[in-house]
Design an enzyme around this catalytic site. Structure first.
Site, PDB file in Angstrom:
ATOM      1  N   ASN A  55       1.117 -64.863 -43.581  1.00  0.00           N
ATOM      2  CA  ASN A  55       2.057 -65.456 -44.531  1.00  0.00           C
ATOM      3  C   ASN A  55       1.310 -66.240 -45.598  1.00  0.00           C
ATOM      4  OD1 ASN A  55       4.594 -64.627 -43.650  1.00  0.00           O
ATOM      5  ND2 ASN A  55       4.623 -66.148 -42.033  1.00  0.00           N
ATOM      6  N   CYS A  76       5.738 -58.267 -40.607  1.00  0.00           N
ATOM      7  CA  CYS A  76       6.288 -59.555 -40.208  1.00  0.00           C
ATOM      8  C   CYS A  76       6.635 -59.498 -38.730  1.00  0.00           C
ATOM      9  CB  CYS A  76       7.544 -59.847 -41.029  1.00  0.00           C
ATOM     10  SG  CYS A  76       8.436 -61.275 -40.454  1.00  0.00           S
ATOM     11  N   HIS A  77       6.484 -60.607 -38.038  1.00  0.00           N
ATOM     12  CA  HIS A  77       6.746 -60.664 -36.606  1.00  0.00           C
ATOM     13  C   HIS A  77       8.230 -60.623 -36.249  1.00  0.00           C
ATOM     14  CE1 HIS A  77       7.322 -64.788 -37.877  1.00  0.00           C
ATOM     15  NE2 HIS A  77       8.067 -64.924 -36.802  1.00  0.00           N
ATOM     16  N   HIS A 106      11.805 -61.147 -43.163  1.00  0.00           N
ATOM     17  CA  HIS A 106      12.727 -61.641 -42.140  1.00  0.00           C
ATOM     18  C   HIS A 106      14.133 -61.096 -42.322  1.00  0.00           C
ATOM     19  CE1 HIS A 106      10.090 -65.220 -40.828  1.00  0.00           C
ATOM     20  NE2 HIS A 106       9.356 -64.255 -41.324  1.00  0.00           N
TER      21      HIS A 106
END
Length: 142
Positions: A55, A76-77, A106
């Site tokens: 990030n 992205c996680h 997200h």
């Protein structure tokens, strides 16, 4: 630092790694590292794809594109976390689930969940027989 310094000057933010002044400053610090990485990849791996998992993901990918043109993708996680949560909701071990996910950062959406070769198509806007959320049971997310 990314939260505390803006806070000292009256700027509140819930996260300091992607948004607001903290995200901007983290991006500026990270961009120099990304530039060095791309230059090193020019020398040692000129055919490689850069996979960014740092990030601020969107700012890093924008910078890589504009500054170097290096082929890259940003991850992205949130996808892993959401897929783990969905597998719990349908009572299927996570290692037995295959899924298709689309979106950005997200804001990712799973559209197909495959459990033991039985495909479950998830309709956007319709809940997946998961827990019902009320202000009292927000812990159902975990």
């Amino acid at each position: 630092m990314d939260i505390e310094i803006p806070q000292k000057y009256g700027v509140e933010q819930c996260v300091g790694d992607t948004l607001g002044p903290g995200g901007v400053f983290r991006g500026l610090r990270t961009m120099a590292v990304m530039l060095d990485l791309c230059q090193e990849m020019d020398e040692v791996a000129p055919e490689a794809l850069l996979i960014n998992y740092v990030n601020p993901m969107a700012a890093n990918c924008w910078f890589i594109d504009r500054a170097t043109g290096w082929p890259h993708v940003g991850y992205c996680h949130s996808v892993q976390g959401t897929s783990e949560m969905l597998s719990k909701w349908i009572n299927v071990p996570y290692d037995e689930v295959v899924y298709f996910c689309a979106g950005i950062n997200h804001q990712a959406f799973s559209s197909i969940f495959d459990e033991a070769k039985k495909t479950c198509i998830l309709s956007f806007g319709k809940p997946l027989n998961g827990p019902k959320f009320t202000p009292r049971n927000r812990s159902a997310l975990n």
